[in-house]
Scaffold this active site. Structure first.
Site, short mmCIF file in Angstrom:
data_model
loop_
_atom_site.label_atom_id
_atom_site.label_comp_id
_atom_site.label_asym_id
_atom_site.label_seq_id
_atom_site.Cartn_x
_atom_site.Cartn_y
_atom_site.Cartn_z
N ARG A 108 0.83 -1.20 0.00
CA ARG A 108 0.00 0.00 0.00
C ARG A 108 0.87 1.25 0.00
NH1 ARG A 108 -2.48 0.33 6.19
NH2 ARG A 108 -0.49 0.42 7.26
N ASN A 146 -4.70 8.79 4.17
CA ASN A 146 -4.56 8.00 5.40
C ASN A 146 -3.11 8.02 5.85
OD1 ASN A 146 -5.96 6.14 7.33
ND2 ASN A 146 -4.31 4.77 6.69
N GLU A 147 -2.89 8.34 7.08
CA GLU A 147 -1.54 8.30 7.65
C GLU A 147 -0.49 8.76 6.64
OE1 GLU A 147 -0.61 4.57 9.52
OE2 GLU A 147 -1.64 5.19 11.33
N CYS A 155 10.44 11.00 -1.39
CA CYS A 155 10.67 10.28 -2.64
C CYS A 155 11.87 10.91 -3.35
CB CYS A 155 9.42 10.36 -3.51
SG CYS A 155 9.64 9.57 -5.11
N CYS A 157 12.68 10.25 -6.69
CA CYS A 157 12.58 10.10 -8.15
C CYS A 157 12.90 11.44 -8.83
CB CYS A 157 11.19 9.60 -8.56
SG CYS A 157 9.92 10.87 -8.57
N GLU A 303 -7.41 5.66 15.63
CA GLU A 303 -7.09 4.23 15.55
C GLU A 303 -6.30 3.84 16.78
OE1 GLU A 303 -4.82 2.83 12.23
OE2 GLU A 303 -5.95 3.98 10.77
C1 GAL Z 1 -2.37 2.14 10.49
C2 GAL Z 1 -3.30 2.19 9.33
C3 GAL Z 1 -4.35 1.11 9.38
C4 GAL Z 1 -3.77 -0.18 9.85
C5 GAL Z 1 -3.14 0.01 11.20
C6 GAL Z 1 -2.51 -1.25 11.74
O1 GAL Z 1 -1.08 2.33 9.98
O2 GAL Z 1 -3.89 3.44 9.17
O3 GAL Z 1 -4.89 0.97 8.08
O4 GAL Z 1 -2.81 -0.62 8.93
O5 GAL Z 1 -2.14 0.98 11.16
O6 GAL Z 1 -1.88 -1.02 12.99
ZN ZN Z 2 8.93 11.01 -6.58
#
Ligand code: GAL
Ligand code: ZN
Length: 546
Positions: A108, A146-147, A155, A157, A303
């Site tokens: 991902r 996300n995060e 990066c 490149c 989370e």
């Molecule tokens: C975060 C992420 C979630 C899941 C979780 C696992 O990095 O946003 O999708 O992967 O950690 O701990």
């Molecule tokens: Zn790049």
């Protein structure tokens, strides 16, 4: 802020399960007191199964079902991971690491933050999501990306490198200004035009430290620009719904002071190691940071794990009561919602051994009983929602300083996080509330300001701290502070710059201590003390030893 009740829930990924199970999901959510879920974080490939072709049917049904059951939705823009059709058609969006290796699809977050192609596609999806769901009654919050930076925070490149050059040109104006700021006279690095300047790739030995520092600033800004583009796309359709992206605690790669200014609500993903003796104190410290990043506004624990994660070599679970107490700790430190990754533990994939609210073994489990208990306890705490925290002590944290202080080629390999924790610990143990502040932030109202290892600061920030001390505040400055300016160039003649008169001393020499060596310090006021890590020869210029 958001709700009459505290939010309670987690990431809900119904696309991993047959649709027949969704009714059971919401029935159990209600049983557990869930009133908030995050949906769609990794759904790009299903929401846009082919270039420009959107399939929202399943998500419509999910959102309707949640709404019918009184569950509010934190809706992701779904851009966290590009779909296979996109990376096949445009492999140029893949990121490149410091050694020049491309990072491939198959996990991902494999996208280059500077890629105009990635940005165009991500923006289009954010726009389509917002156009479709802005008016949906379940919608409570937008979750951009996300995060950011979790796996790819920089990066190397060619596209990123050229974006870095433009960023430098905007910052410095002329190549001579860059030469001056980067001290390129050293090791013969003098540049004659911006085209010669590169990203700090793997080099024979130490890369120019100011080049590295600027590259870190650039990389944080570059990801922030991706966030901003999606945010603008969402705002164009959805004027009133608050916007967040989930932070990752004390995360070095991103300057969260800058980021937080763009967020309506700060939210955090928090995975302290349950096997560490410091689990509670380190969690508390990040909770205080999150509240402070939002200027004291309520924040969300977006989370956490009910038990074990899948990404530690030994991933311990939370013993009885720990999930509950860490959640209550977040509420006490200003969180208005508690959520988990994830609702239903995955059956396959890389995170099948990451705990969830609803575990593989079902509802006859300790995890489920803990989840239900926490939901019912939080439901009875609505009175504390948005109640705020009043702190008289502040700790100064600056990402520029963190980056520079932990740079290479110093007398000691500083671990800022570890040392911050040692300053924070006695306050935590003494039940003293702490805020975090930027070195240029407002300091009135604090009786005590602690600035651990503020290695560089600008003249203005140094003066600001000096003014605080000179107007009666108590300022603690530690070793390895004020040695350099914002270009990582030494403050000559004894260090400290504008802070020197307030400190009443200057430095003659340093004497760092090896691991396991300590020195005895005697103090009339504090009795016998032990020093570790560092010592120095100071010249007193008005200061009184105590
Ligand atoms: C975060 C992420 C979630 C899941 C979780 C696992 O990095 O946003 O999708 O992967 O950690 O701990
Ligand atoms: Zn790049």
């Amino acid at each position: 802020m958001m709700h009459e009740q505290l939010y309670y829930g987690g990431d809900y990924n119904p696309e991993q399960w047959p649709e027949e199970m969704w009714a059971e999901d919401v029935r159990l959510m209600r049983e557990a007191g869930v009133n908030f879920v995050t949906v769609g974080v990794f759904s790009w490939a299903l929401l846009e199964p082919a270039d420009g072709f959107f399939d929202f049917g399943w998500l419509d049904r999910v959102l309707d079902l949640l709404h019918e059951n009184g569950i509010a939705v934190d809706l992701a823009t779904a851009t966290a991971t590009p779909p296979p059709w996109l990376t096949s058609a445009h492999p140029e969006i893949l990121p490149v690491d410091r050694d020049g290796r491309a990072l491939h699809p198959g996990s991902r977050q494999h996208w280059c933050p500077s890629s105009p192609v990635f940005r165009r596609y991500a923006r289009r999806l954010a726009d389509a999501m917002a156009a479709r769901y802005a008016g949906h009654p379940a919608l409570a919050l937008w979750h951009i990306g996300n995060e950011y930076g979790c796996h790819v925070n920089a990066c190397y490149c060619a596209v990123s490198e050229s974006a870095f050059r433009s960023w430098l040109e905007r910052k410095y104006g002329t190549i001579d200004a860059l030469n001056e700021a980067w001290t390129t006279a050293f090791w013969g690095q003098h540049y004659t035009c911006f085209d010669q300047v590169g990203a700090p790739r793997t080099t024979p030995t130490y890369v120019n430290p100011t080049q590295m520092l600027d590259f870190r600033r650039f990389s944080s800004d570059e990801l922030l620009e991706c966030f901003r583009l999606e945010k603008a796309a969402v705002r164009a359709h959805s004027a009133d719904i608050p916007i967040t992206t989930n932070f990752i605690g004390m995360f070095k790669p991103l300057d969260y002071w800058k980021w937080a200014q763009e967020l309506d609500v700060v939210s955090d993903d928090s995975y302290p190691d349950p096997l560490s003796p410091d689990v509670a104190v380190s969690a508390a410290m990040t909770r205080d940071l999150m509240r402070s990043l939002g200027g004291g506004r309520p924040w969300l624990l977006m989370e956490q794990a009910t038990g074990y994660v899948n990404w530690r070599s030994v991933a311990g679970t939370k013993p009885g009561g720990m999930m509950h107490s860490l959640s209550m700790q977040a509420v006490a430190r200003g969180a208005d919602g508690i959520a988990f990754f994830q609702w239903r533990q995955s059956r396959g994939g890389a995170e099948k051994f990451h705990s969830g609210m609803l575990p593989h073994s079902g509802t006859d489990t300790r995890t489920w009983r803990n989840v239900v208990r926490l939901g019912s306890d939080l439901a009875r705490l609505s009175a504390v929602a948005s109640s705020g925290v009043d702190s008289r002590v502040a700790i100064v944290l600056d990402w520029n300083s963190w980056w520079a202080a932990e740079g290479e080629a110093h007398q000691i390999q500083l671990d800022l996080h570890r040392n911050l924790l040692e300053w924070y610990r006695p306050l935590y143990e003494g039940n003293v509330h702490v805020d975090f502040v930027h070195p240029g932030g407002a300091l009135d109202g604090y009786d005590l300001v602690i600035a651990p290892h503020l290695y560089p600061y600008t003249d203005e920030d140094g003066q600001h701290l000096a003014d605080y001390a000179q107007s009666g505040g108590t300022l603690i400055v530690t070793w390895f502070s004020g040695h350099v300016d914002e270009n990582d160039q030494a403050r000559l003649g004894g260090y400290f710059g504008p802070l020197r008169p307030a400190l009443g001393l200057s430095l003659d020499d340093f004497a760092p201590l090896p691991e396991h060596r300590s020195i005895a310090v005697s103090s009339d006021r504090w009795g016998p003390l032990t020093g570790t890590q560092w010592s120095e020869y100071v010249r007193l210029e008005g200061a009184h030893p105590m």
